[in-house]
Design an enzyme around this catalytic site. Sequence first.
Site, PDB file in Angstrom:
ATOM      1  N   PRO A 262       0.841  -1.212   0.000  1.00 52.16           N
ATOM      2  CG  PRO A 262       0.050  -0.964   2.187  1.00 52.16           C
ATOM      3  CD  PRO A 262       0.813  -1.902   1.302  1.00 52.16           C
ATOM      4  CG  ASP A 432       5.311   0.088   2.893  1.00 47.42           C
ATOM      5  OD1 ASP A 432       4.091   0.160   3.140  1.00 47.42           O
ATOM      6  OD2 ASP A 432       5.970  -0.957   3.048  1.00 47.42           O
ATOM      7  CG  HIS A 433       0.031   5.059   4.141  1.00 50.29           C
ATOM      8  ND1 HIS A 433       0.154   5.386   5.470  1.00 50.29           N
ATOM      9  CD2 HIS A 433      -0.751   6.033   3.598  1.00 50.29           C
ATOM     10  CE1 HIS A 433      -0.526   6.485   5.730  1.00 50.29           C
ATOM     11  NE2 HIS A 433      -1.083   6.908   4.598  1.00 50.29           N
ATOM     12  NE  ARG A 434       3.518  -2.713   4.088  1.00 53.40           N
ATOM     13  CZ  ARG A 434       4.138  -3.799   3.617  1.00 53.40           C
ATOM     14  NH1 ARG A 434       3.644  -4.997   3.878  1.00 53.40           N
ATOM     15  NH2 ARG A 434       5.231  -3.677   2.894  1.00 53.40           N
ATOM     16  CB  VAL A 435       7.065   1.688   7.674  1.00 51.32           C
ATOM     17  CG1 VAL A 435       6.973   0.226   8.042  1.00 51.32           C
ATOM     18  CG2 VAL A 435       7.471   1.830   6.209  1.00 51.32           C
TER      19      VAL A 435
END
Length: 460
Positions: A262, A432-435
């Site tokens: 994502p 990376d929108h997770r981090v």
Amino acid sequence: MASLQSSAISFSSSLGRFSTTRTMLPQKPRNYKLPVVESKIREIFMPALSSTMTEGKIVSWVKSEGDVLSKGESVVVVESDKADMDVETFYDGILAVIVVNEGETALVGAPIGLLAETEDEIAEAKAKAKGQSGGSSSGSESTPEPQSPVGVSSDEPKKIVATPNAKKLAKQHKIDINKVNGTGPFGRITSEDVEKAAGITPAPSKSISPPPAAATAAAPAVGTPAKAAPVSLPEIPGSTVVPFTTMQVAVSKNMMESLSVPTFRVGYPVITDALDDLYLKVKKKGVTMTALLAKAAAMALAQHPVVNSSCKDGKSFTYNSSINISVAVAINGGLITPVLQDADKLDLYLLSQKWKELVEKARAKQLQPHEYNSGTFTLSNLGMFGVDRFDAILPPGQGAIMAVGASKPTPVANADGFFSVKNKMLVNVTADHRVVYGADLAAFLQTFSKIIENPDSLTM
């Protein structure tokens, strides 16, 4: 002299006493086996030259059949997914047979040549290679009988050689891989062999597809909707199909992996007047604009380590202690990203010299794995081609990539409303929108912009 005689007598008498004692004890017959000298015909396997490599292409054989090889000597040049590398032999011997010729490909772990220990074994190695290739290609026989691999007798333990995917399937289906008969080259167990042993029959491919009307009519009768079959597009007359190179295959695979991450994008305008002036001064000393941008990005990452992090398992952060800037370079037949390691710690001139060396090695396809797969942040610059803005695709295993556009004269208004013309470039970061979150990326871009607009720190 007398003492020498007495000692000799004493030694012989002691031997006599020992011999007499031994004959008085019951003796058990011993069976001594002479060591069996077996011929050593070794296989030269396709090596894994990188963590993402699944197959390799033979660029050229450095040695020919019949050449005597020494341990550590280069034998063949292999094209991996990123570079051409020399492959050395681990044993002394004679190159008896070349199994995979120049221009052909082989899976990682597959034999590409046979190495004999002596000249007497060359004929045996050639017979072994001929027998295996003949056995694997005889698919026209109606009832082929299972055969054991060449060179392995029934009373000797069978050496199991299987592809990594075959081992994985055997573990999934709880199949004893020792009982699977390999039909691949040199008795290698393939995925198809394991599926056959598990009773899995692949669905036969139909050359004639049903009419569209019939397929549409049959669809409502199915209770569970099936997955959409790949669409077979019609061929354009006069078109030419060109297979991917190993590098293009690797790029395609990485791009497909990137789709599962994502991502989001943030753009930022940067005034480059001061940077352009600095570039005119240091250009004479061999400093490139790429080195300036990489150094500025590294200094900004040092203040925002979360942008230099990554998420590899979907459950945790990986904070990287080193700031390694990957820079995308277009080469003939593909794309590669040489890595400027510890870019924040190197001075500008050494960084620029290192970059020139990496570019030369990249274009000669001589990069070592650690020189292209150790990046923590990627820089892609199309501004040199006049591109003003673009989106970059996030490489697997990294947290962010920066796309740099061209610097162009642009009207800019100050706080008092007065206009002036300044050089401005647009940078666009994919993360990376997770981090990495929006606020993290915005703070990083502000720091990067301040460094570019006040670039004196780049030369310190």
